[in-house]
Design a protein around this motif. Structure first.
Motif, PDB file in Angstrom:
ATOM      1  N   SER A  78     -14.693  -7.855  -4.616  1.00 37.56           N
ATOM      2  CA  SER A  78     -14.508  -6.809  -3.610  1.00 37.56           C
ATOM      3  C   SER A  78     -13.018  -6.666  -3.315  1.00 37.56           C
ATOM      4  O   SER A  78     -12.218  -7.555  -3.626  1.00 37.56           O
ATOM      5  N   LEU A  79     -12.663  -5.558  -2.695  1.00 39.90           N
ATOM      6  CA  LEU A  79     -11.257  -5.357  -2.334  1.00 39.90           C
ATOM      7  C   LEU A  79     -10.791  -6.439  -1.364  1.00 39.90           C
ATOM      8  O   LEU A  79      -9.649  -6.895  -1.452  1.00 39.90           O
ATOM      9  N   GLN A  85      -7.159 -13.122  -2.820  1.00 39.33           N
ATOM     10  CA  GLN A  85      -6.626 -13.760  -4.029  1.00 39.33           C
ATOM     11  C   GLN A  85      -5.133 -13.505  -4.213  1.00 39.33           C
ATOM     12  O   GLN A  85      -4.434 -14.289  -4.839  1.00 39.33           O
ATOM     13  N   LEU A  86      -4.673 -12.395  -3.673  1.00 35.01           N
ATOM     14  CA  LEU A  86      -3.258 -12.033  -3.802  1.00 35.01           C
ATOM     15  C   LEU A  86      -2.404 -12.536  -2.643  1.00 35.01           C
ATOM     16  O   LEU A  86      -1.202 -12.325  -2.623  1.00 35.01           O
ATOM     17  N   GLY A  87      -3.045 -13.184  -1.667  1.00 32.25           N
ATOM     18  CA  GLY A  87      -2.301 -13.748  -0.555  1.00 32.25           C
ATOM     19  C   GLY A  87      -2.087 -12.811   0.615  1.00 32.25           C
ATOM     20  O   GLY A  87      -1.247 -13.083   1.477  1.00 32.25           O
ATOM     21  N   GLU A  90      -4.815  -9.388   5.336  1.00 32.08           N
ATOM     22  CA  GLU A  90      -5.712  -8.288   5.671  1.00 32.08           C
ATOM     23  C   GLU A  90      -5.909  -7.391   4.451  1.00 32.08           C
ATOM     24  O   GLU A  90      -4.963  -7.144   3.703  1.00 32.08           O
ATOM     25  N   GLN A  91      -7.125  -6.885   4.306  1.00 36.35           N
ATOM     26  CA  GLN A  91      -7.403  -5.949   3.224  1.00 36.35           C
ATOM     27  C   GLN A  91      -6.549  -4.693   3.373  1.00 36.35           C
ATOM     28  O   GLN A  91      -6.072  -4.142   2.382  1.00 36.35           O
ATOM     29  N   GLN A  95      -4.240  -2.794   0.628  1.00 37.22           N
ATOM     30  CA  GLN A  95      -4.419  -1.386   0.267  1.00 37.22           C
ATOM     31  C   GLN A  95      -3.118  -0.606   0.430  1.00 37.22           C
ATOM     32  O   GLN A  95      -2.775   0.216  -0.424  1.00 37.22           O
ATOM     33  N   LYS A  96      -2.390  -0.885   1.488  1.00 36.30           N
ATOM     34  CA  LYS A  96      -1.109  -0.203   1.716  1.00 36.30           C
ATOM     35  C   LYS A  96      -0.110  -0.557   0.614  1.00 36.30           C
ATOM     36  O   LYS A  96       0.570   0.313   0.065  1.00 36.30           O
TER      37      LYS A  96
END
Length: 137
Positions: A78-79, A85-87, A90-91, A95-96
């Motif tokens: 999921s996003l 996973q990318l550190g 917040e999602q 996204q930004k």
């Protein structure tokens, strides 16, 4: 040290920094952590990156971007899971950042990537059918 070996050593340093950043994700690696791992001082690492006309945060963003592209194209995460996973805490932050990197949201990128994969598979199946029908080799 001649200019070729200096350039080679700088390129090797960049590879090592990127590798260390990737290994540390999802932790948020810092310049201090990477310098310590490479057995050099923070200032030396900053100076070497400056010689390569880059900054640590640019390398971190690049590594995150490449990993995001990989996860979106090759996983069903999921996003929110990808953001973790990318550190990113917040999602929405992920996204930004992704929109800045790619010019579109991660969801739109994934949809387009999946559509391209489906189209490619369709074309391969169609080509295989042509080979059978017309004996194309």
């Amino acid at each position: 040290m001649n200019s070729n070996s200096a350039a080679s050593s700088s390129a090797q340093l960049l590879r090592e920094v990127r590798q260390h950043i990737r290994q540390q994700l999802p932790k948020q690696p810092s310049l201090d952590m990477v310098a310590t791992a490479l057995h050099i001082s923070n200032r030396t690492l900053q100076r070497l990156l400056q010689q390569q006309q880059t900054r640590f945060r640019d390398l971190l963003a690049h590594c995150r971007h490449q990993a995001a592209l990989h996860y979106l194209a090759n996983s069903d995460l999921s996003l929110q899971q990808i953001a973790y996973q990318l550190g990113f805490e917040e999602q929405s932050s992920f996204q930004k950042a992704f929109k800045c990197w790619q010019g579109c949201s991660p969801g739109v990128f994934r949809q387009h990537k999946q559509a391209a994969v489906n189209w490619s598979q369709h074309n391969k199946a169609h080509h295989a059918q042509l080979q059978v029908n017309y004996g194309i080799n």
